[in-house]
Design a protein around this motif. Structure first.
Motif, PDB file in Angstrom:
ATOM      1  N   LEU A   1       0.965  14.284 -14.230  1.00 27.20           N
ATOM      2  CA  LEU A   1      -0.035  14.540 -15.369  1.00 27.20           C
ATOM      3  C   LEU A   1      -0.562  15.989 -15.200  1.00 27.20           C
ATOM      4  CD1 LEU A   1      -2.236  11.392 -14.780  1.00 27.20           C
ATOM      5  CD2 LEU A   1      -1.163  12.336 -17.084  1.00 27.20           C
ATOM      6  N   VAL A   2       0.017  16.744 -14.251  1.00 25.56           N
ATOM      7  CA  VAL A   2      -0.377  18.179 -13.971  1.00 25.56           C
ATOM      8  C   VAL A   2      -0.379  18.928 -15.086  1.00 25.56           C
ATOM      9  CG1 VAL A   2       0.396  20.378 -12.744  1.00 25.56           C
ATOM     10  CG2 VAL A   2      -0.131  18.174 -11.345  1.00 25.56           C
TER      11      VAL A   2
ATOM     12  N   GLN B   1       0.670  -1.358  -0.054  1.00 28.23           N
ATOM     13  CA  GLN B   1       0.138  -0.006  -0.015  1.00 28.23           C
ATOM     14  C   GLN B   1       0.880   1.190   0.060  1.00 28.23           C
ATOM     15  OE1 GLN B   1      -3.213  -0.009  -0.269  1.00 28.23           O
ATOM     16  NE2 GLN B   1      -3.255   2.063  -0.376  1.00 28.23           N
ATOM     17  N   ARG B   2       1.855   1.192   0.774  1.00 30.97           N
ATOM     18  CA  ARG B   2       2.993   2.117   0.671  1.00 30.97           C
ATOM     19  C   ARG B   2       3.448   2.873  -0.693  1.00 30.97           C
ATOM     20  NH1 ARG B   2       4.647  -0.329   5.580  1.00 30.97           N
ATOM     21  NH2 ARG B   2       4.005   0.866   7.283  1.00 30.97           N
ATOM     22  N   HIS B   3       3.843   1.898  -1.472  1.00 30.47           N
ATOM     23  CA  HIS B   3       4.066   1.881  -2.841  1.00 30.47           C
ATOM     24  C   HIS B   3       3.255   2.487  -3.629  1.00 30.47           C
ATOM     25  CE1 HIS B   3       8.198   0.292  -2.057  1.00 30.47           C
ATOM     26  NE2 HIS B   3       7.611  -0.799  -1.371  1.00 30.47           N
ATOM     27  N   ARG B   4       2.085   2.027  -3.527  1.00 31.39           N
ATOM     28  CA  ARG B   4       0.721   2.598  -4.274  1.00 31.39           C
ATOM     29  C   ARG B   4       0.536   4.117  -4.095  1.00 31.39           C
ATOM     30  NH1 ARG B   4      -2.611  -1.724  -6.293  1.00 31.39           N
ATOM     31  NH2 ARG B   4      -4.480  -0.273  -5.556  1.00 31.39           N
ATOM     32  N   LEU B   5       0.547   4.506  -2.953  1.00 31.17           N
ATOM     33  CA  LEU B   5       0.510   5.774  -2.598  1.00 31.17           C
ATOM     34  C   LEU B   5       1.453   6.634  -3.323  1.00 31.17           C
ATOM     35  CD1 LEU B   5      -0.237   8.179  -0.691  1.00 31.17           C
ATOM     36  CD2 LEU B   5       1.480   7.632   0.858  1.00 31.17           C
ATOM     37  N   LEU B   6       2.751   6.314  -3.217  1.00 35.94           N
ATOM     38  CA  LEU B   6       3.930   6.999  -3.831  1.00 35.94           C
ATOM     39  C   LEU B   6       3.628   6.791  -5.421  1.00 35.94           C
ATOM     40  CD1 LEU B   6       6.785   5.567  -1.824  1.00 35.94           C
ATOM     41  CD2 LEU B   6       5.772   7.773  -1.492  1.00 35.94           C
ATOM     42  N   GLY B   7       3.293   5.841  -5.818  1.00 36.61           N
ATOM     43  CA  GLY B   7       2.817   5.817  -7.289  1.00 36.61           C
ATOM     44  C   GLY B   7       1.857   6.679  -7.694  1.00 36.61           C
ATOM     45  N   ALA B   8       0.708   6.811  -6.901  1.00 36.48           N
ATOM     46  CA  ALA B   8      -0.375   7.809  -7.328  1.00 36.48           C
ATOM     47  C   ALA B   8       0.148   9.325  -7.257  1.00 36.48           C
ATOM     48  CB  ALA B   8      -1.367   7.758  -6.197  1.00 36.48           C
ATOM     49  N   ILE B   9       0.941   9.441  -6.109  1.00 37.34           N
ATOM     50  CA  ILE B   9       1.558  10.776  -6.203  1.00 37.34           C
ATOM     51  C   ILE B   9       2.565  11.313  -7.358  1.00 37.34           C
ATOM     52  CG2 ILE B   9       3.481  12.268  -4.654  1.00 37.34           C
ATOM     53  CD1 ILE B   9       2.308  11.020  -2.323  1.00 37.34           C
ATOM     54  N   VAL B  10       3.058  10.381  -7.800  1.00 34.13           N
ATOM     55  CA  VAL B  10       4.294  10.480  -8.843  1.00 34.13           C
ATOM     56  C   VAL B  10       3.194  10.677 -10.202  1.00 34.13           C
ATOM     57  CG1 VAL B  10       5.915   9.634 -10.362  1.00 34.13           C
ATOM     58  CG2 VAL B  10       6.106   9.307  -7.890  1.00 34.13           C
ATOM     59  N   ALA B  11       2.216   9.947 -10.330  1.00 35.54           N
ATOM     60  CA  ALA B  11       1.393  10.125 -11.505  1.00 35.54           C
ATOM     61  C   ALA B  11       0.742  11.367 -11.454  1.00 35.54           C
ATOM     62  CB  ALA B  11       0.363   8.974 -11.331  1.00 35.54           C
ATOM     63  N   THR B  12       0.167  11.862 -10.240  1.00 39.73           N
ATOM     64  CA  THR B  12      -0.632  13.143 -10.430  1.00 39.73           C
ATOM     65  C   THR B  12       0.527  14.260 -10.616  1.00 39.73           C
ATOM     66  OG1 THR B  12      -2.007  12.653  -8.769  1.00 39.73           O
ATOM     67  CG2 THR B  12      -1.810  14.597  -8.895  1.00 39.73           C
ATOM     68  N   VAL B  13       1.753  14.191 -10.099  1.00 39.07           N
ATOM     69  CA  VAL B  13       2.604  15.401 -10.414  1.00 39.07           C
ATOM     70  C   VAL B  13       3.101  15.137 -11.858  1.00 39.07           C
ATOM     71  CG1 VAL B  13       5.225  15.786 -10.245  1.00 39.07           C
ATOM     72  CG2 VAL B  13       3.798  15.251  -8.295  1.00 39.07           C
TER      73      VAL B  13
ATOM     74  N   ASP C   1      -0.824  18.195 -18.246  1.00 39.94           N
ATOM     75  CA  ASP C   1      -2.052  17.413 -19.175  1.00 39.94           C
ATOM     76  C   ASP C   1      -3.287  17.322 -18.424  1.00 39.94           C
ATOM     77  OD1 ASP C   1      -3.286  15.982 -20.994  1.00 39.94           O
ATOM     78  OD2 ASP C   1      -1.823  14.411 -21.088  1.00 39.94           O
ATOM     79  N   PRO C   2      -3.915  18.652 -18.322  1.00 41.67           N
ATOM     80  CA  PRO C   2      -5.282  18.777 -17.711  1.00 41.67           C
ATOM     81  C   PRO C   2      -6.229  17.800 -18.148  1.00 41.67           C
ATOM     82  CG  PRO C   2      -4.242  20.978 -18.084  1.00 41.67           C
ATOM     83  CD  PRO C   2      -3.496  19.967 -19.002  1.00 41.67           C
ATOM     84  N   GLY C   3      -6.487  17.536 -19.457  1.00 36.52           N
ATOM     85  CA  GLY C   3      -7.549  16.382 -19.785  1.00 36.52           C
ATOM     86  C   GLY C   3      -7.344  15.157 -19.189  1.00 36.52           C
ATOM     87  N   HIS C   4      -6.026  14.507 -19.580  1.00 34.35           N
ATOM     88  CA  HIS C   4      -5.860  13.320 -18.756  1.00 34.35           C
ATOM     89  C   HIS C   4      -5.888  13.157 -17.418  1.00 34.35           C
ATOM     90  CE1 HIS C   4      -4.197  12.198 -22.754  1.00 34.35           C
ATOM     91  NE2 HIS C   4      -4.746  11.141 -22.505  1.00 34.35           N
ATOM     92  N   LEU C   5      -5.386  14.338 -16.595  1.00 33.58           N
ATOM     93  CA  LEU C   5      -5.564  14.532 -15.103  1.00 33.58           C
ATOM     94  C   LEU C   5      -6.881  14.314 -14.704  1.00 33.58           C
ATOM     95  CD1 LEU C   5      -3.978  14.759 -12.510  1.00 33.58           C
ATOM     96  CD2 LEU C   5      -4.309  17.361 -12.995  1.00 33.58           C
ATOM     97  N   ASP C   6      -7.718  15.140 -15.501  1.00 33.70           N
ATOM     98  CA  ASP C   6      -9.094  15.102 -15.022  1.00 33.70           C
ATOM     99  C   ASP C   6      -9.815  13.674 -15.137  1.00 33.70           C
ATOM    100  OD1 ASP C   6     -11.922  17.022 -14.542  1.00 33.70           O
ATOM    101  OD2 ASP C   6     -12.398  15.639 -16.070  1.00 33.70           O
ATOM    102  N   GLU C   7      -9.524  13.222 -16.385  1.00 36.83           N
ATOM    103  CA  GLU C   7     -10.035  11.799 -16.560  1.00 36.83           C
ATOM    104  C   GLU C   7      -9.474  10.725 -15.509  1.00 36.83           C
ATOM    105  OE1 GLU C   7      -9.915   8.564 -20.238  1.00 36.83           O
ATOM    106  OE2 GLU C   7      -9.031  10.308 -20.567  1.00 36.83           O
ATOM    107  N   TYR C   8      -8.308  10.823 -15.193  1.00 37.41           N
ATOM    108  CA  TYR C   8      -7.533   9.885 -14.259  1.00 37.41           C
ATOM    109  C   TYR C   8      -8.131  10.259 -12.920  1.00 37.41           C
ATOM    110  CZ  TYR C   8      -3.900   8.376 -11.234  1.00 37.41           C
ATOM    111  OH  TYR C   8      -3.335   7.935 -10.063  1.00 37.41           O
ATOM    112  N   LEU C   9      -8.451  11.476 -12.338  1.00 36.29           N
ATOM    113  CA  LEU C   9      -8.708  11.734 -10.985  1.00 36.29           C
ATOM    114  C   LEU C   9     -10.343  11.168 -10.809  1.00 36.29           C
ATOM    115  CD1 LEU C   9      -6.939  14.781 -10.345  1.00 36.29           C
ATOM    116  CD2 LEU C   9      -6.467  12.806  -9.497  1.00 36.29           C
TER     117      LEU C   9
END
Length: 368
Positions: A62-63, A48-60, A65-73
């Motif tokens: 995708l910032v 779970q700890r690694h999944r949190l970090l993966g989500a943070i990195v993915a968000t950073v 790329d607003p279109g994909h960020l919106d769809e992802y979130l």
């Protein structure tokens, strides 16, 4: 958004080499301050700890790329309904997350970084909450396992039927929880298009993980699963007239098989090239069903290649290299699914071949 992205990346660089400590601090702070949140998380917290970090990195990443960020979130927010997450939980998570990053960034942390993380977290939370609010489906689906077959020492193919209709598109995936590992959810792609009878097919390789091992070695017909909301954008572009290249390895075959399943319904004009890579020739499970599709539909060509078997009678080499030897591919749509390293190597090769990113869709699988 570009300046926000730069600020986020600069501040994340301060803690990037101590990500494990950031994650440990975050969960310790959150469970200490809000002990009622502990029941939302699995007993085993290492992955779970690694999944949190993966989500943070993915968000950073995708910032920009607003279109994909919106769809992802929004999709992530819909998926989190299975945890019974409420808007109040987001504020509690924010306090713990910012405290963890701030603490481990040390003296280099400043008010600009603080404001950037506040802004991006509020953006993330807002879109996830909106995605959850606009979903009128159930938070998860109960599904009964119908069949379970071992396709080799570490691969299983099983089917299940949700008790209520589950709407999805070929190429998407869902998270799965089994009673053998309660509160542990892992994502797996459906290997078929939507069917009238509602049956879903999944391919799983046991990699030593809690969930994959249970799904391969313990699951049996009659067992009940819980399925999260469908996610993923590796779906066919119905408006495109370009020919298609499918690149896969391991159980990344599942979403590719689903795309083929959909194409068999209507395709008449698009040539489809399937490149499938494995380390050894005996790893090509589901070979016969794919060959039968090719026999019935002349528009499909299948190329299999192995990388670690010098005497293999067919194509040899890493799948990006094999792909490069065929072609040209300048006017094709690409779909890539498999292990993280395989997908990354293929994407790099496609970039070298000057394939526009708008023509590439992909999914990387930890269990592939």
């Amino acid at each position: 958004m570009a300046s926000l992205s730069t600020t986020l990346k600069e501040s994340w660089a301060l803690v990037e080499d101590r990500q494990d400590r950031v994650a440990a601090h975050f969960y310790a702070r959150m469970f200490l301050s809000y002990p009622q949140l502990r029941d939302l998380f699995p007993v085993q917290m290492d992955i779970q700890r690694h999944r949190l970090l993966g989500a943070i990195v993915a968000t950073v990443q995708l910032v920009d790329d607003p279109g994909h960020l919106d769809e992802y979130l929004r999709a992530l927010g819909r998926d989190h309904r299975k945890f019974h997450v409420t808007p109040e939980h987001y504020a509690q998570v924010k306090a713990a997350l910012l405290d963890a990053i701030r603490t481990h960034a040390g003296e280099a942390w400043n008010s600009l970084y603080e404001q950037a993380w506040n802004d991006v977290y509020d953006l993330v939370a807002g879109k996830m909450i909106a995605g959850a609010a606009e979903d009128d489906g159930p938070p998860y689906w109960h599904a009964e396992v119908l069949t379970h077959e071992r396709r080799g020492t570490d691969v299983a193919v099983f089917t299940c039927r949700p008790l209520h209709p589950l709407r999805f598109r070929a190429g998407q995936y869902v998270s799965i929880e089994t009673a053998y590992q309660p509160r542990l959810w892992r994502t797996y792609s459906m290997a078929n298009r939507p069917r009238d009878d509602g049956v879903l097919e999944f391919h799983v390789r046991s990699t030593g993980g809690w969930v994959s091992s249970a799904l391969v070695r313990r699951l049996k017909p009659g067992d009940m699963l819980r399925l999260g909301a469908p996610m993923g954008s590796m779906t066919l572009d119905a408006t495109s007239r370009r020919d298609v290249v499918l690149v896969t390895g391991g159980t990344g075959l599942a979403p590719v098989k689903a795309l083929l399943d959909e194409l068999t319904c209507y395709n008449r004009t698009r040539w489809v090239h399937l490149f499938r890579g494995e380390r050894h020739g005996d790893a090509f499970y589901d070979k016969e069903p794919l060959d039968r599709i090719a026999e019935r539909h002349p528009w499909l060509t299948i190329v299999r290649a192995v990388s670690d078997e010098p005497d293999y009678p067919g194509e040899r080499g890493a799948i990006p290299d094999v792909l490069s030897r065929h072609g040209p591919w300048r006017n094709h749509d690409f779909y890539v699914a498999g292990s993280g390293p395989m997908v990354s190597a293929t994407l790099r090769r496609l970039t070298e071949m000057q394939i526009p990113s708008t023509r590439i869709k992909y999914d990387a699988f930890a269990d592939a």
